[in-house]
Design an enzyme around this catalytic site. Structure first.
Site, PDB file in Angstrom:
ATOM      1  CD  GLU A   1      -3.472  -2.383   7.346  1.00  0.00           C
ATOM      2  OE1 GLU A   1      -2.412  -2.635   6.767  1.00  0.00           O
ATOM      3  OE2 GLU A   1      -4.097  -1.320   7.172  1.00  0.00           O
TER       4      GLU A   1
ATOM      5  N   GLY B   1       2.199   2.895  10.802  1.00  0.00           N
ATOM      6  CA  GLY B   1       3.091   4.036  10.633  1.00  0.00           C
ATOM      7  C   GLY B   1       3.729   4.501  11.926  1.00  0.00           C
TER       8      GLY B   1
ATOM      9  N   GLY C   1       2.864  -0.886   4.388  1.00  0.00           N
ATOM     10  CA  GLY C   1       2.827   0.526   4.029  1.00  0.00           C
ATOM     11  C   GLY C   1       4.228   1.048   3.763  1.00  0.00           C
ATOM     12  N   GLY C   2       4.791   1.765   4.717  1.00  0.00           N
ATOM     13  CA  GLY C   2       6.071   2.454   4.537  1.00  0.00           C
ATOM     14  C   GLY C   2       7.167   1.597   3.919  1.00  0.00           C
TER      15      GLY C   2
ATOM     16  CG  HIS D   1      -5.993   1.788   5.103  1.00  0.00           C
ATOM     17  ND1 HIS D   1      -5.609   2.787   5.978  1.00  0.00           N
ATOM     18  CD2 HIS D   1      -4.920   0.978   4.983  1.00  0.00           C
ATOM     19  CE1 HIS D   1      -4.352   2.574   6.350  1.00  0.00           C
ATOM     20  NE2 HIS D   1      -3.918   1.477   5.756  1.00  0.00           N
TER      21      HIS D   1
ATOM     22  CD  GLU E   1      -3.227   5.623   6.550  1.00  0.00           C
ATOM     23  OE1 GLU E   1      -3.209   5.618   5.308  1.00  0.00           O
ATOM     24  OE2 GLU E   1      -2.281   5.224   7.248  1.00  0.00           O
TER      25      GLU E   1
ATOM     26  CB  SER F   1       5.161  -0.967  12.114  1.00  0.00           C
ATOM     27  OG  SER F   1       4.659   0.343  12.322  1.00  0.00           O
TER      28      SER F   1
ATOM     29  CG  ASN G   1      -1.777   1.228   1.330  1.00  0.00           C
ATOM     30  OD1 ASN G   1      -1.790   2.051   0.410  1.00  0.00           O
ATOM     31  ND2 ASN G   1      -2.484   1.371   2.434  1.00  0.00           N
ATOM     32  CD1 TRP G   2       3.830   1.099  -2.746  1.00  0.00           C
ATOM     33  CD2 TRP G   2       3.856   2.236  -4.680  1.00  0.00           C
ATOM     34  NE1 TRP G   2       4.668   0.438  -3.610  1.00  0.00           N
ATOM     35  CE2 TRP G   2       4.700   1.108  -4.799  1.00  0.00           C
ATOM     36  CE3 TRP G   2       3.709   3.082  -5.766  1.00  0.00           C
ATOM     37  CZ2 TRP G   2       5.408   0.825  -5.971  1.00  0.00           C
ATOM     38  CZ3 TRP G   2       4.403   2.805  -6.944  1.00  0.00           C
ATOM     39  CH2 TRP G   2       5.249   1.690  -7.038  1.00  0.00           C
ATOM     40  CE  LYS G   3      -0.368   3.362   4.707  1.00  0.00           C
ATOM     41  NZ  LYS G   3      -0.384   3.528   6.142  1.00  0.00           N
TER      42      LYS G   3
HETATM   43  P1  13P Z   1       2.868   0.870   7.735  1.00  0.00           P
HETATM   44  O1  13P Z   1       3.463  -0.411   7.216  1.00  0.00           O
HETATM   45  O2  13P Z   1       3.545   2.098   7.205  1.00  0.00           O
HETATM   46  O3  13P Z   1       2.720   0.861   9.222  1.00  0.00           O
HETATM   47  O4  13P Z   1       1.373   0.953   7.137  1.00  0.00           O
HETATM   48  C1  13P Z   1       0.564  -0.150   7.261  1.00  0.00           C
HETATM   49  C2  13P Z   1      -0.643   0.091   6.457  1.00  0.00           C
HETATM   50  O5  13P Z   1      -1.423   0.985   6.744  1.00  0.00           O
HETATM   51  C3  13P Z   1      -0.848  -0.752   5.264  1.00  0.00           C
HETATM   52  O6  13P Z   1      -2.121  -0.579   4.733  1.00  0.00           O
END
Ligand code: 13P
Length: 251
Positions: A168, A174, A234-235, A96, A98, A213, A13-15
């Site tokens: 999640e 994050g 994510g990151g 998600h 977010e 994470s 997930n590159w956001k």
């Molecule tokens: P991180 O891996 O940056 O914590 O993000 C997780 C995430 O929200 C994947 O959808």
């Protein structure tokens, strides 16, 4: 992953990150041999076509990070699940945290988007998870069960056969703070037990992946748990080498 019937699944997930240049660099950093797991890249919508063409010929699939409920219409700035399918995506992240927190997506809206993804022929990657307060109050399982119930009420339990569930925990996204493998496994097992209780067909075959994470350093111990079938990253997925190593750890 120790359950041989479930193929590992790792999604990036590159956001809201990426540029055309980053996509080219990512592809040139990607290893010659793609790890033998289901790998899905979910770039921002606008880069989907570019990412697809750059990764053409590799054993990688594509997804979007969200879709609108309606298939078309006067919804300025929005994108339909059908459009994702038309552009070659096979997956859609749904619910998600977010989107829930920053864009006001309720359980009902999430269920609508889940149904829309299925209608369009996409596989939903359904995100569920509790906040830190909810965990401290001992309500983590109830919160996740309620999120699943919203899907079951609106779409029917049978629809959960055709999705990937991403647990999640909001407090781990994050933050650098990961659920311990035991904490994550406990929740994954609870989710699977709920699928079985609800009569979801082939509940043992539904992939339940962990997100929050995930990094090369913690992925192997998470994937060693019996009900953790992969990750939504994510990151760490913004670095091709690190993401590929996470995929290798899941293989
Ligand atoms: P991180 O891996 O940056 O914590 O993000 C997780 C995430 O929200 C994947 O959808």
């Amino acid at each position: 992953m120790t359950e041989s019937r479930r193929r590992a699944f790792v999604a990036a997930n590159w956001k809201m990150h990426g540029t055309r240049r980053m996509v080219l660099d990512y592809a040139s950093d990607w290893p010659e041999t793609t790890p033998q797991v289901d790998i899905v890249l979910c770039p921002p919508w606008g880069y989907l076509g570019h990412v697809r063409s750059v990764f053409d010929g590799k054993d990688i699939r594509f997804g979007v990070q969200h879709t609108e409920i309606e298939p078309h219409g006067a919804f300025t700035g929005e994108h339909a699940a059908e459009m994702a399918r038309d552009l070659g995506a096979e997956f859609a992240i749904v619910g998600h945290s977010e989107r829930r927190r920053l864009f006001g997506e309720t359980d009902e809206v999430v269920a609508g988007k889940f149904a829309a993804a299925l209608r369009a022929g996409l596989t939903p990657i359904l995100c569920v998870g509790e906040t830190l307060d909810e965990r401290r109050q001992g309500a983590a399982e109830t919160v996740v069960a309620t999120q699943l119930d919203a899907i079951i009420d609106q779409c029917g339990a049978s629809m959960l056969t055709d999705c990937v569930i991403a647990y999640e925990p909001v407090w781990a996204i994050g933050t650098g703070e990961t659920a311990t493998p035991a904490e994550a496994q406990e929740m994954h097992a609870a989710i699977r037990a709920k699928l079985v209780r609800q009569g979801v067909a082939q509940a043992e075959g539904v992939r339940i992946v962990y997100g929050g994470s995930v990094k090369v350093a913690n992925a192997p111990e998470l994937f060693a748990e019996p009900d953790i079938d992969g990750a939504l990253v994510g990151g760490a997925s913004l670095d091709a080498v690190e993401f590929a190593e996470i995929c290798c750890a899941a293989a």
